[in-house]
Design a protein around this motif. Structure first.
Motif, PDB file in Angstrom:
ATOM      1  N   CYS A 138     -18.653   2.498  33.531  1.00  0.00           N
ATOM      2  CA  CYS A 138     -17.411   3.283  33.503  1.00  0.00           C
ATOM      3  C   CYS A 138     -16.285   2.562  34.235  1.00  0.00           C
ATOM      4  N   SER A 139     -16.595   1.996  35.386  1.00  0.00           N
ATOM      5  CA  SER A 139     -15.573   1.265  36.144  1.00  0.00           C
ATOM      6  C   SER A 139     -15.096   0.031  35.377  1.00  0.00           C
ATOM      7  N   MET A 140     -16.005  -0.661  34.697  1.00  0.00           N
ATOM      8  CA  MET A 140     -15.612  -1.840  33.924  1.00  0.00           C
ATOM      9  C   MET A 140     -14.745  -1.455  32.731  1.00  0.00           C
ATOM     10  N   LEU A 141     -15.012  -0.305  32.117  1.00  0.00           N
ATOM     11  CA  LEU A 141     -14.165   0.145  31.004  1.00  0.00           C
ATOM     12  C   LEU A 141     -12.754   0.460  31.488  1.00  0.00           C
ATOM     13  N   VAL A 142     -12.649   1.074  32.647  1.00  0.00           N
ATOM     14  CA  VAL A 142     -11.325   1.359  33.206  1.00  0.00           C
ATOM     15  C   VAL A 142     -10.582   0.058  33.481  1.00  0.00           C
ATOM     16  N   ALA A 143     -11.267  -0.919  34.082  1.00  0.00           N
ATOM     17  CA  ALA A 143     -10.630  -2.211  34.347  1.00  0.00           C
ATOM     18  C   ALA A 143     -10.255  -2.919  33.045  1.00  0.00           C
ATOM     19  N   LEU A 144     -11.070  -2.759  32.006  1.00  0.00           N
ATOM     20  CA  LEU A 144     -10.758  -3.368  30.716  1.00  0.00           C
ATOM     21  C   LEU A 144      -9.507  -2.757  30.096  1.00  0.00           C
ATOM     22  N   SER A 145      -9.312  -1.477  30.285  1.00  0.00           N
ATOM     23  CA  SER A 145      -8.109  -0.839  29.730  1.00  0.00           C
ATOM     24  C   SER A 145      -6.837  -1.356  30.390  1.00  0.00           C
ATOM     25  N   TRP A 146      -6.962  -1.884  31.617  1.00  0.00           N
ATOM     26  CA  TRP A 146      -5.777  -2.413  32.299  1.00  0.00           C
ATOM     27  C   TRP A 146      -5.324  -3.752  31.726  1.00  0.00           C
ATOM     28  N   VAL A 147      -6.119  -4.387  30.898  1.00  0.00           N
ATOM     29  CA  VAL A 147      -5.717  -5.651  30.276  1.00  0.00           C
ATOM     30  C   VAL A 147      -4.460  -5.462  29.435  1.00  0.00           C
ATOM     31  N   SER A 148      -4.269  -4.260  28.904  1.00  0.00           N
ATOM     32  CA  SER A 148      -3.092  -4.000  28.063  1.00  0.00           C
ATOM     33  C   SER A 148      -1.794  -4.172  28.833  1.00  0.00           C
ATOM     34  N   ILE A 187      -8.198   5.906  31.600  1.00  0.00           N
ATOM     35  CA  ILE A 187      -8.077   5.284  30.277  1.00  0.00           C
ATOM     36  C   ILE A 187      -7.031   6.004  29.434  1.00  0.00           C
ATOM     37  N   PHE A 188      -7.026   7.330  29.512  1.00  0.00           N
ATOM     38  CA  PHE A 188      -6.015   8.092  28.780  1.00  0.00           C
ATOM     39  C   PHE A 188      -4.615   7.804  29.329  1.00  0.00           C
ATOM     40  N   ALA A 189      -4.503   7.677  30.653  1.00  0.00           N
ATOM     41  CA  ALA A 189      -3.206   7.368  31.261  1.00  0.00           C
ATOM     42  C   ALA A 189      -2.710   5.995  30.829  1.00  0.00           C
ATOM     43  N   THR A 190      -3.617   5.054  30.581  1.00  0.00           N
ATOM     44  CA  THR A 190      -3.224   3.733  30.094  1.00  0.00           C
ATOM     45  C   THR A 190      -2.574   3.827  28.722  1.00  0.00           C
TER      46      THR A 190
END
Length: 439
Positions: A251-261, A314-317
């Motif tokens: 879950c933490s890695m998915l959140v960090a992945l969404s920040w790539v945008s 992730i939704f906030a991203t």
């Protein structure tokens, strides 16, 4: 010399014959003893009938434990359950019989009175019968009886999962008589409350640590009658390593992945939307997978809160990119160009690009003077020229917008690169402080 050898052999033969005769005689004495004890014995009546309550002492030795199911809220264990009571009707004189105790077949148990002990919160428990019924029965000279059974006990455990998977559970086991009240049969722990239940040294559980087994004795009311009850609580502390690997880290890695945008060009709309949608769908799968082995409780667990927090980021991203996209297009959007539907529209487009009229094109004359175009010039050439001029104009507009700073990195993206990771780290620290059990 020969006389000594012969006398020694004779003495050994006499000894063997005497032992062989003693064994049948001893067995006959025990058989007579048991037959005598069963004379006028009524197994329907408890010992000390009409007197003080009969004391039954119990203890448990655990061989293995598990599985422990949160979904069904039950736990199971394989144990030796022992009971000791005294029946004065079965006492005998050990000096006469030359034995102090007798180990008997379990068939003998059917001929004497024994406690109707039950597990109040027990489920589908059973007695081991391979290769024979795992029961043990011993009668002592003073009339005390030791009755041991090997059981697999499944018992209900009301679990509180608010702190799952960093929770501790207290699972009880209640023991009492089914039909006798506390005035008739009283239960006690055989070796006291501290040693009421012991566990095998090599016992291990997959998801829990057994940190304590406090025991007590009390009375409880069943259908208006007081019953003596023995209770032991199994204190379990859950291992969090499995959930860290399977849920928290992904879950933490998915959140960090969404920040790539935040580092992707704000005009790459499809790339950023695809990244956000993919992380959201993967997060949904992890959330559903983490709830498979949990009951449908009406409250949220610690794991649910963490998953919901990751969902929010992730939704906030995605919402952040919508805001960036809105302010990027505001005041800089180009008017929509209608695609030509016919050759006439292509020609009109070329006229507008070159600043020529239809007559001038036909005559080969423009604003800059005569040209080499003639009315015989194929229309495809004019269309190609129009496309080249449009592409040049588009590149020119892009250079102008870059020069004006319209395509620079969004300030919202720059702020998000700092705000999102920092706030997520702070929330993680608060989360683990609130839920982790340091004791």
């Amino acid at each position: 010399m020969k006389t000594c050898v012969v006398s020694a052999l004779v003495s050994w033969l006499l000894l063997i014959v005497s032992v062989g005769q003693a064994r049948p005689e001893k067995a006959a004495n025990i058989t007579g003893l048991l037959n005598g004890l069963m004379t006028d014995y009524d197994k329907r009546l408890r010992p000390s009938l009409g007197g003080p309550p009969l004391v039954v002492k119990a203890d448990i030795e655990i061989r293995s434990m598990g599985p422990i199911s949160e979904k069904d809220m039950i736990y199971s264990m394989d144990c030796y359950f022992r009971q000791v009571w005294t029946d004065s009707r079965l006492a005998f004189n050990r000096s006469v019989q030359q034995v102090s105790n007798v180990s008997l077949n379990v068939k003998m148990l059917e001929r004497i009175w024994h406690p109707d002990t039950i597990f109040i919160n027990g489920g589908q428990s059973y007695l081991h019968t391979i290769t024979a019924p795992n029961k043990f029965f011993r009668l002592n000279h003073d009339g005390s009886i030791l009755y041991s059974q090997r059981l697999t006990i499944k018992a209900n455990c009301p679990m509180h999962l608010e702190k799952f998977p960093m929770d501790t559970q207290k699972c009880p086991l209640h023991i009492t008589s089914f039909g006798y009240s506390s005035k008739e049969v009283a239960y006690e722990w055989r070796f006291g409350d501290k040693l009421a239940v012991v566990a095998s040294r090599d016992m291990a559980l997959s998801q829990f640590d057994l940190i304590g087994m406090p025991a007590a004795s009390s009375t409880a009311c069943f259908k208006g009658t007081e019953h003596s009850v023995l209770t032991v609580y199994f204190d379990f502390r859950r291992h969090t390593g499995y959930f860290l690997i399977q849920v928290y880290v992904p879950c933490s890695m998915l959140v960090a992945l969404s920040w790539v945008s935040f580092w992707i060009n704000r005009e790459a709309t499809s790339d950023r939307i695809t990244l956000g949608s993919t992380t959201m769908l993967t997060m949904t799968y992890l959330a559903l997978e983490s709830r498979d082995n949990l009951p449908r409780v009406a409250y949220s667990t610690a794991l649910d809160i963490y998953v919901l927090m990751c969902f929010f980021y992730i939704f906030a991203t995605i919402v952040q990119f919508a805001i960036v996209h809105h302010f990027t297009k505001y005041g800089t959007a180009e008017p929509m160009e209608r695609q030509p539907d016919s050759e006439d529209e292509d020609e009109d487009s070329m006229e507008s690009e070159l600043g020529l009229t239809a007559d001038e094109l036909d005559n080969g004359v423009g604003r800059q003077g005569p040209t080499k175009f003639s009315s015989a010039c194929p229309r495809s050439l004019t269309v190609a020229l129009s496309c080249l001029l449009s592409a040049r104009k588009t590149r020119l507009n892009k250079r102008v917008r870059n020069a004006l700073g319209l395509n620079s990195v969004s300030k919202i993206d720059r702020a998000a690169r700092v705000v999102f990771p920092a706030s997520f780290i702070v929330l993680n620290i608060l989360y683990w402080i609130a839920y982790i059990d340091l004791g």
